[in-house]
Design a protein around this motif. Sequence first.
Motif, mmCIF file in Angstrom:
data_model
loop_
_atom_site.group_PDB
_atom_site.id
_atom_site.type_symbol
_atom_site.label_atom_id
_atom_site.label_comp_id
_atom_site.label_asym_id
_atom_site.label_seq_id
_atom_site.Cartn_x
_atom_site.Cartn_y
_atom_site.Cartn_z
ATOM 1 N N SER A 358 39.539 75.166 55.719
ATOM 2 C CA SER A 358 40.485 76.101 54.999
ATOM 3 C C SER A 358 41.790 75.501 54.965
ATOM 4 O O SER A 358 42.888 76.445 53.743
ATOM 5 C CB SER A 358 41.244 76.693 56.586
ATOM 6 N N GLY A 359 42.376 73.996 54.555
ATOM 7 C CA GLY A 359 42.767 73.755 54.384
ATOM 8 C C GLY A 359 44.513 73.945 55.301
ATOM 9 O O GLY A 359 45.440 73.971 55.310
ATOM 10 N N LEU A 360 44.268 74.670 56.689
ATOM 11 C CA LEU A 360 45.089 74.680 57.490
ATOM 12 C C LEU A 360 46.175 73.493 57.874
ATOM 13 O O LEU A 360 47.314 73.760 58.453
ATOM 14 C CB LEU A 360 44.939 75.451 58.326
ATOM 15 N N THR A 361 45.231 72.577 57.894
ATOM 16 C CA THR A 361 45.923 70.794 58.214
ATOM 17 C C THR A 361 47.241 70.562 57.536
ATOM 18 O O THR A 361 47.832 69.689 57.396
ATOM 19 C CB THR A 361 44.614 69.369 58.048
ATOM 20 N N VAL A 362 46.353 70.802 56.223
ATOM 21 C CA VAL A 362 47.941 70.323 55.561
ATOM 22 C C VAL A 362 48.835 71.619 54.832
ATOM 23 O O VAL A 362 50.395 71.115 55.661
ATOM 24 C CB VAL A 362 47.310 70.858 53.593
ATOM 25 N N TRP A 363 48.830 72.751 55.193
ATOM 26 C CA TRP A 363 50.390 73.824 56.681
ATOM 27 C C TRP A 363 50.812 73.452 57.541
ATOM 28 O O TRP A 363 52.150 73.279 57.167
ATOM 29 C CB TRP A 363 49.324 74.974 56.721
ATOM 30 N N PHE A 364 50.279 72.794 58.399
ATOM 31 C CA PHE A 364 50.764 72.097 59.085
ATOM 32 C C PHE A 364 51.232 71.046 58.647
ATOM 33 O O PHE A 364 52.659 70.375 59.454
ATOM 34 C CB PHE A 364 49.622 71.526 60.812
ATOM 35 N N GLY A 365 50.917 70.093 58.207
ATOM 36 C CA GLY A 365 51.661 68.639 57.253
ATOM 37 C C GLY A 365 53.017 69.104 56.924
ATOM 38 O O GLY A 365 54.240 68.538 56.938
ATOM 39 N N ASP A 366 52.545 70.099 56.523
ATOM 40 C CA ASP A 366 53.848 70.432 55.404
ATOM 41 C C ASP A 366 54.722 70.591 56.168
ATOM 42 O O ASP A 366 56.185 70.678 56.637
ATOM 43 C CB ASP A 366 53.771 71.530 54.245
ATOM 44 N N ILE A 367 54.996 71.653 57.106
ATOM 45 C CA ILE A 367 55.802 71.880 57.994
ATOM 46 C C ILE A 367 56.248 71.022 59.047
ATOM 47 O O ILE A 367 57.648 70.946 58.874
ATOM 48 C CB ILE A 367 55.230 73.377 59.221
ATOM 49 N N ASN A 401 42.040 69.565 72.782
ATOM 50 C CA ASN A 401 41.365 70.114 71.675
ATOM 51 C C ASN A 401 42.674 70.939 71.022
ATOM 52 O O ASN A 401 42.235 71.309 69.768
ATOM 53 C CB ASN A 401 40.245 70.744 72.667
ATOM 54 N N MET A 402 43.316 71.485 72.019
ATOM 55 C CA MET A 402 44.366 72.796 70.919
ATOM 56 C C MET A 402 45.357 71.149 70.049
ATOM 57 O O MET A 402 45.914 71.183 68.995
ATOM 58 C CB MET A 402 45.353 73.470 72.192
ATOM 59 N N LEU A 403 45.930 70.119 70.132
ATOM 60 C CA LEU A 403 46.727 70.185 69.712
ATOM 61 C C LEU A 403 46.386 68.402 69.246
ATOM 62 O O LEU A 403 46.663 68.442 68.295
ATOM 63 C CB LEU A 403 47.894 68.859 70.702
ATOM 64 N N MET A 404 44.837 68.323 69.177
ATOM 65 C CA MET A 404 44.272 67.193 68.481
ATOM 66 C C MET A 404 44.106 67.712 67.076
ATOM 67 O O MET A 404 45.246 66.267 66.470
ATOM 68 C CB MET A 404 42.617 66.510 69.051
ATOM 69 N N PRO A 405 43.669 68.589 66.683
ATOM 70 C CA PRO A 405 43.745 68.953 64.505
ATOM 71 C C PRO A 405 45.128 68.818 64.116
ATOM 72 O O PRO A 405 44.673 68.510 63.125
ATOM 73 C CB PRO A 405 43.052 70.154 64.591
ATOM 74 N N ILE A 406 45.979 69.522 65.179
ATOM 75 C CA ILE A 406 47.366 69.516 65.047
ATOM 76 C C ILE A 406 48.001 67.857 64.885
ATOM 77 O O ILE A 406 49.050 67.820 63.937
ATOM 78 C CB ILE A 406 48.197 70.065 66.027
ATOM 79 N N SER A 407 47.500 67.127 65.711
ATOM 80 C CA SER A 407 48.132 65.792 65.376
ATOM 81 C C SER A 407 48.038 65.418 63.951
ATOM 82 O O SER A 407 48.624 64.357 63.720
ATOM 83 C CB SER A 407 47.657 65.105 66.808
ATOM 84 N N VAL A 408 46.967 65.372 63.348
ATOM 85 C CA VAL A 408 46.604 65.049 62.011
ATOM 86 C C VAL A 408 47.616 65.304 61.172
ATOM 87 O O VAL A 408 47.493 64.897 60.376
ATOM 88 C CB VAL A 408 45.268 65.817 61.662
ATOM 89 N N GLY A 409 48.152 66.961 61.222
ATOM 90 C CA GLY A 409 48.757 67.364 60.385
ATOM 91 C C GLY A 409 49.735 66.782 61.042
ATOM 92 O O GLY A 409 50.706 66.724 59.335
ATOM 93 N N LEU A 410 50.118 66.342 62.172
ATOM 94 C CA LEU A 410 51.338 65.773 62.386
ATOM 95 C C LEU A 410 51.779 64.035 61.445
ATOM 96 O O LEU A 410 52.953 64.291 60.788
ATOM 97 C CB LEU A 410 52.499 65.809 63.895
ATOM 98 N N ALA A 411 50.786 64.301 61.967
ATOM 99 C CA ALA A 411 50.963 62.538 60.961
ATOM 100 C C ALA A 411 51.091 62.173 59.193
ATOM 101 O O ALA A 411 51.795 61.923 59.181
ATOM 102 C CB ALA A 411 49.489 61.960 61.597
ATOM 103 N N ALA A 412 50.042 63.184 58.873
ATOM 104 C CA ALA A 412 50.636 63.397 57.227
ATOM 105 C C ALA A 412 51.838 64.065 57.271
ATOM 106 O O ALA A 412 52.532 63.049 56.362
ATOM 107 C CB ALA A 412 49.052 64.711 56.952
ATOM 108 N N GLY A 413 52.531 65.097 58.042
ATOM 109 C CA GLY A 413 54.445 65.071 57.802
ATOM 110 C C GLY A 413 54.670 64.071 58.351
ATOM 111 O O GLY A 413 55.753 63.905 56.839
#
Length: 485
Positions: A358-367, A401-413
Amino acid sequence: MSLRYYLRGEMNMRIDFRKIGMGLGPLLFVIIYFVPALTGLEASPRAVLAVTAWVATWWITEALPIPATSLLPIFLLPLAGGTDQATATMAYGNPIVFMYMGGFTIALGIEKWNLHKRIAMTIIALLGTSSSRIIMGVGLATAFLSMWISNAATALMMLPIALALIKEIKDKEFLKEDSFQKFAKGLLLTVAYSASIGGLATIVGSVPNAALVAVASNMLGQEITFADWFTFGIIVTVILLVVLYIYITKIKFKVTDEGNISSGFAREQLKELGPMSTEEKFVLTIFSLTGLLWIFGGFLPFELSDTTISMLGATTLFVIPNTKGGRLLDWFDMKGLSWGLLLLFGGGLSLAAAFESSGLTVWFGDILSNLDRFNYLLILIILTATVLFMTEIMSNTAVSNMLMPISVGLAAGIGVEPYGIMAVVALASSCAFMLPISTPPNAAVFGADLLDIEDMMKAGFWMNMVGIVVIVFAVYVLQPIFLSY
């Protein structure tokens, strides 16, 4: 543990977080999904975020049993428009799920034929000639078993052994009362903490480790093998075990009148077990070959995935006959398999797949991109401490499970390789040492009624501090060497 446990305040007020979570999960879904201005997201990623909020809330509060909650993504994601049905459901058949299933099955074989007890008693018999060396032996046995068996099962298996050792030493009056109390408390805490620490070394020893491997495969297209993680994780495990031994035996629970304590108890237990049975020898061979292939399979001239190795070892147990007319494992034995944990993996992977599609990872990365103004080391310290203390009051499976996908976005950010941030989440969410309700091993040893809450909190606090230092060191220094792609 989870917030489903009651919190007691000064006025003895009781709050059942299961009931709160039952309503809060759907409420968060409705707010996020039907108020687009809140996030500014398009329909698909907004739906994924809303479903994640619902599922995470029920995981954290255990409004429903965690495995049951893990089924929600199968229908919520396609109904809300977060992703298609195939993406939502295929995650439950991810190779990581079957690798873990194979590992669990081999563990059942080890337990069925009492091989785990023989391994533990052998280590204790070899090392136990003083209270500190008995603690060392129990710690090593617990950590080794926890690399292959869940920390809960390991702790429950080692606890009776520890209690029997404590009784033996008390009955024989090897130690004065004050020293005996220190030994008993130190031994029990060693069982609890070693069960958590040992699981850090392998991807089958800890749920968060497996979640990291699965998310790396789904979201980053990168296969992290058993050997890849082991070369990194074993260093963390060894450092923490050394620190644990020194802290327990030399600082917190130092025995001053240390005398020679017979290791005869362990030898007596081995004598009762008798010579290794044919079944034990077969199971040990399969277990050893599986472990060796996991570690050295990458050097073979043909490709052999960790899942293939795991399932090969597990299936072999159903092929080889035992001396009693059955097989090493019969299907009836599979009732002891952690089927719910396999569903949990599937639910987490389903959400991770939806994050990516869905591209949600990119959104987290931007934030999170604003965090790039901070030093990477400082970010690691803050993140490690946050995750570690979160898992003191939350299930480590829910946290990871909650933070692992978000951590990918954090690293990109923040513009760094994702594996370091992911490793922080995996390692820190398995290191909860302070509270009896933090992990099943902590709860198990506390239930023996030989520990005060103050003992565990004080010892656990300093082990948490050590955990933060070791994890940050491992990720900042070792991860780029051993776990970089």
